[in-house]
Design an enzyme around this catalytic site. Structure first.
Site, PDB file in Angstrom:
ATOM      1  N   CYS A  93       0.846  -1.190   0.000  1.00 41.78           N
ATOM      2  CA  CYS A  93       0.000   0.000   0.000  1.00 41.78           C
ATOM      3  C   CYS A  93       0.882   1.240   0.000  1.00 41.78           C
ATOM      4  CB  CYS A  93      -0.905  -0.005   1.231  1.00 41.78           C
ATOM      5  SG  CYS A  93      -2.005   1.422   1.320  1.00 41.78           S
ATOM      6  N   HIS A 135      -9.094  -3.335  -2.448  1.00 43.91           N
ATOM      7  CA  HIS A 135      -8.139  -2.590  -1.618  1.00 43.91           C
ATOM      8  C   HIS A 135      -8.473  -1.093  -1.664  1.00 43.91           C
ATOM      9  CE1 HIS A 135      -3.960  -1.914   0.033  1.00 43.91           C
ATOM     10  NE2 HIS A 135      -4.228  -0.718  -0.467  1.00 43.91           N
ATOM     11  N   GLU A 136      -8.701  -0.565  -2.867  1.00 40.97           N
ATOM     12  CA  GLU A 136      -9.005   0.866  -3.010  1.00 40.97           C
ATOM     13  C   GLU A 136     -10.386   1.197  -2.454  1.00 40.97           C
ATOM     14  OE1 GLU A 136      -6.487   2.583  -3.503  1.00 40.97           O
ATOM     15  OE2 GLU A 136      -5.261   0.973  -4.334  1.00 40.97           O
ATOM     16  N   HIS A 139     -10.128   1.733   1.158  1.00 35.08           N
ATOM     17  CA  HIS A 139      -9.644   3.091   1.471  1.00 35.08           C
ATOM     18  C   HIS A 139     -10.800   4.086   1.462  1.00 35.08           C
ATOM     19  CE1 HIS A 139      -5.346   2.916   1.937  1.00 35.08           C
ATOM     20  NE2 HIS A 139      -5.186   2.255   0.803  1.00 35.08           N
TER      21      HIS A 139
END
EC number: 3.5.1.88
Length: 169
Positions: A93, A135-136, A139
């Site tokens: 990351c 993953h994004e 966020h």
């Protein structure tokens, strides 16, 4: 324009982002800057809050990864409609420089979002692109990949990250 990447434990990484109502010049400039920043950092995905902007925007480009299908996306207000299968992958990351941890995610996801023109898109992502997307998306929800770890794995990852931070100073 390349922007600074927000480094954990910055609070903006822990807060959910806001939906984008209008895709104006400011949002289009943000998208351009996100790609510039991601490429400069040699990443494959970036969420807007990773450069300090609390909007629900992500960019992905898997083409730098040789064993993954090349895919370049701008996704605004993205969400997972459906997920299936499980896959474990050692993720890195840009907001946790030097740290990589194994995270379990869906192998395949069906996604709804808007593109950079404000048009609705429906996608099915599988394998590495699905991992990057999830993953994004985390966020954008104020979740980091370390938050996906439990117990001693989480503790060990955070301890390792603290050592990495100290060694960078």
């Amino acid at each position: 324009m390349v922007r600074d990447i927000v480094i954990y434990p910055n609070e903006i990484l822990k807060k959910p982002t806001e939906k984008v109502d209008v895709i104006d010049k400011e949002v289009k400039n943000l998208i351009r800057d996100m790609f510039d920043t991601m490429y400069e950092a040699e990443g494959v995905g970036l969420a807007a809050n990773q450069i300090g902007v609390p909007l629900s925007v992500m960019v992905i480009d898997t083409s730098p990864k040789e064993d993954a299908p090349p895919l370049k996306l701008v996704l605004i207000n993205p969400e997972i409609k459906e997920g299936e299968g499980k896959i474990k992958y050692k993720e890195g990351c840009l907001s946790f420089p030097g740290l990589s941890v194994e995270v379990e995610r869906f192998q395949k996801v069906k996604v709804n979002a808007l593109n950079e023109h404000g048009e609705p898109v429906e996608l099915t992502l599988e394998g590495f692109p699905a991992i990057v997307f999830q993953h994004e998306l985390d966020h954008l929800k104020g979740i980091t990949f370390v938050d996906r770890l439990k117990g001693w794995r989480r503790r060990m990852a955070l301890e390792k990250y603290q050592k990495l931070l100290k060694s960078r100073k």
